[in-house]
Design a protein around this motif. Structure first.
Motif, short mmCIF file in Angstrom:
data_model
loop_
_atom_site.label_atom_id
_atom_site.label_comp_id
_atom_site.label_asym_id
_atom_site.label_seq_id
_atom_site.Cartn_x
_atom_site.Cartn_y
_atom_site.Cartn_z
N PHE A 99 1.03 -1.08 0.05
CA PHE A 99 0.01 -0.16 -0.01
C PHE A 99 0.88 1.30 -0.06
N THR A 100 1.90 1.28 0.61
CA THR A 100 3.00 2.45 0.55
C THR A 100 3.51 2.48 -0.53
N GLU A 101 4.04 1.72 -1.16
CA GLU A 101 4.72 1.63 -2.31
C GLU A 101 3.77 2.43 -3.59
N ILE A 102 2.74 1.70 -3.57
CA ILE A 102 1.52 2.47 -4.36
C ILE A 102 1.32 3.99 -4.27
N ALA A 103 0.88 4.27 -2.96
CA ALA A 103 0.62 5.47 -2.57
C ALA A 103 1.45 6.48 -2.78
N GLN A 104 3.00 6.03 -2.52
CA GLN A 104 4.17 6.89 -2.99
C GLN A 104 4.38 7.16 -4.34
N ALA A 105 3.88 6.07 -5.09
CA ALA A 105 4.14 6.26 -6.69
C ALA A 105 3.02 7.39 -7.20
N TYR A 106 2.01 7.72 -6.25
CA TYR A 106 0.97 8.69 -6.70
C TYR A 106 1.41 10.08 -5.81
N ASN A 107 2.57 10.12 -5.38
CA ASN A 107 2.72 11.22 -4.53
C ASN A 107 1.72 11.49 -3.23
N VAL A 108 1.18 10.55 -2.67
CA VAL A 108 0.64 10.55 -1.41
C VAL A 108 1.54 10.37 -0.37
N LYS A 109 1.27 11.19 0.71
CA LYS A 109 2.12 11.22 1.64
C LYS A 109 1.66 10.01 2.75
N VAL A 110 2.66 9.18 3.04
CA VAL A 110 2.34 7.97 3.79
C VAL A 110 2.85 8.16 5.32
N ILE A 111 2.20 7.82 6.28
CA ILE A 111 2.72 7.56 7.49
C ILE A 111 2.53 6.32 7.88
N ASN A 112 3.96 5.85 8.22
CA ASN A 112 3.86 4.25 8.01
C ASN A 112 4.08 4.04 9.47
N LEU A 113 2.93 3.17 10.01
CA LEU A 113 3.11 2.53 11.32
C LEU A 113 3.13 0.97 11.00
N SER A 114 4.57 0.67 11.32
CA SER A 114 4.81 -0.70 10.95
C SER A 114 5.11 -1.47 12.27
N PHE A 115 4.61 -2.71 12.25
CA PHE A 115 4.81 -3.53 13.35
C PHE A 115 5.99 -4.72 13.02
N SER A 116 6.47 -5.22 13.89
CA SER A 116 7.45 -6.32 13.71
C SER A 116 6.71 -7.37 13.23
N HIS A 117 7.41 -8.32 12.21
CA HIS A 117 7.05 -9.21 11.36
C HIS A 117 6.72 -10.37 12.48
N GLY A 118 5.46 -10.77 12.37
CA GLY A 118 4.95 -11.89 13.32
C GLY A 118 3.94 -11.35 14.28
N SER A 119 3.93 -10.17 14.42
CA SER A 119 3.01 -9.54 15.46
C SER A 119 1.88 -8.83 14.49
N ASN A 120 0.82 -8.39 15.17
CA ASN A 120 -0.42 -7.98 14.65
C ASN A 120 -0.58 -6.49 15.03
N ILE A 121 -1.49 -5.67 14.31
CA ILE A 121 -1.63 -4.31 14.69
C ILE A 121 -2.15 -3.97 15.91
N ASN A 122 -1.40 -3.30 16.83
CA ASN A 122 -1.77 -2.69 18.25
C ASN A 122 -2.55 -1.60 18.08
N CYS A 123 -3.77 -1.66 18.47
CA CYS A 123 -4.68 -0.75 18.47
C CYS A 123 -4.53 0.50 19.14
N ILE A 124 -3.56 0.37 20.38
CA ILE A 124 -3.18 1.57 21.04
C ILE A 124 -2.34 2.27 20.21
N ASP A 125 -1.43 1.79 19.65
CA ASP A 125 -0.35 2.36 18.81
C ASP A 125 -1.17 2.97 17.66
#
Length: 370
Positions: A99-125
């Motif tokens: 999603f980030t790669e595609i958005a950046q190709a369109y000059n959309v500003k991306v705030i990346n909230l990346s979690f370590s591989h193997g974990s899921n999205i932390n809703c507090i974060d």
């Protein structure tokens, strides 16, 4: 759909997709081609769309594109944003990062909230990220991350995203039709999927549902778009047509597969996937593998990823499985390429195929460790 679990396949195809397709569905593609601007195709298009909406659990507009899943990922960016817009991409793996790669190709500003591989999205974060970035217009997430074998909790994520009235975009490519993903109940504005996954259909078609809120975003979107411009799909659908030449043969197969899924009922489909996932995870642990997800509670019900023992080569294991036992699985992606094995179990998986997989893995590992 369950009646095809007894079908015997020469190859045990255990990829994240494409999945094995029963001959009754596959052979639909041999039907004579028809005029995609005629009444017969119009009926097929409407029929498939209605059944897709039933499984998406939505009253929103839904469109079928002739493309891969990545095509509708791009559509989910280009149709609802403008250059310079800010979005939050909450990613737990390779496909979230897309999603980030595609958005950046369109000059959309991306705030990346990346979690370590193997974990899921932390809703507090996630909520903290939204608070820190009040200009963000949308949140993009992957429901089921096949690069790591993690399944995110959409219910919890939805509560956060809707609390701040952001556009909620979900990649459901490897989840919809395999695990519960109720579009309207979860207030998902844009949900995408693709035919070669749990739909038990050959590759070639992809689907995108669009809420009223998303249409409002579309009205002011200025990003360039043509083939994936949903306005074209909307206008042509009113005439019972696609805007461009469709994959008619795959549409035939999809129509058949949808009938079988609905006949089985979606609760039974979801339960079947849950049982298969549990069996495969349990057997893999029994023979000495360690799950890659850091918590089994968010392990995917459509793909299992496991760590490989030290001094073991994923490439050699995969080659032996395919060349000697006709079992096809995947390695990890990117920096996980020689660290994990990925085993797909979306669609139809019989007990015999599970045993075939496990026995072949045991033999491959024995020879690998000699």
């Amino acid at each position: 759909m369950q009646k095809y679990l007894s079908d015997k396949n020469e190859t045990n195809l255990r990829l994240p997709g494409p999945v094995p397709v029963p001959f009754d569905i596959l052979n639909e593609q041999t039907k004579p081609l028809i005029n995609h601007r005629g009444n017969e195709f119009s009926y097929l298009l409407k029929n498939c769309t209605d059944k897709l909406k039933q499984i998406f659990a939505t009253d929103n507009d839904l469109y079928i594109t002739t493309s891969s899943g990545t095509g509708v990922m791009e559509a989910s960016i280009s149709n609802f944003l403008s250059e310079g817009d800010e979005i939050i991409v909450a990613s737990v793996g390779w496909f979230g990062d897309r999603f980030t790669e595609i958005a950046q190709a369109y000059n959309v500003k991306v705030i990346n909230l990346s979690f370590s591989h193997g974990s899921n999205i932390n809703c507090i974060d996630l909520e903290e990220c939204i608070k820190k970035n009040p200009k963000a217009k949308a949140v993009y997430v992957t429901h089921n991350e096949t690069s790591t074998g993690v399944q995110n909790n959409l219910s919890d994520i939805s509560k956060i995203v809707t609390k701040y009235s952001l556009l909620f975009v979900v990649d459901g490519i490897s989840s919809v039709a395999s695990v519960p993903c109720e579009t309207d109940k979860l207030k998902i504005d844009v949900l995408i999927s693709a035919s070669q996954k749990g739909w038990v259909t050959p590759p070639g078609l992809a689907f995108i549902s669009v809420s009223k809120k998303a249409w409002n975003y579309h009205k002011v979107s200025s990003l360039p778009k043509y083939y994936f411009d949903i306005s074209q799909y909307k206008n042509y659908f009113k005439k019972g047509q696609p805007p461009f030449t469709p994959a008619i043969g795959v549409m035939y197969s999809l129509d058949k597969a949808l009938d079988l899924l609905i006949e089985e009922t979606m609760p039974k489909v979801y339960e079947r996937h849950k049982k298969v996932a549990y069996k495969i995870r349990t057997k893999l642990i029994e023979i000495g593998f360690e799950l890659f997800p850091d918590d089994e509670n968010h392990a995917s019900d459509t793909l299992t990823s496991v760590k490989i023992p030290k001094e073991t080569s994923t490439k050699q294991i995969i080659e032996k499985l395919e060349n000697k036992y006709n079992v096809i699985i995947s390695a990890g992606q990117g920096n996980l390429s020689d660290k994990i094995l990925r085993i797909g179990h979306l669609g139809l998986v019989s007990d015999a195929e599970i045993d075939w997989l496990i026995e072949s893995l045991i033999k491959s590992m024995e020879k690998e460790n000699e």
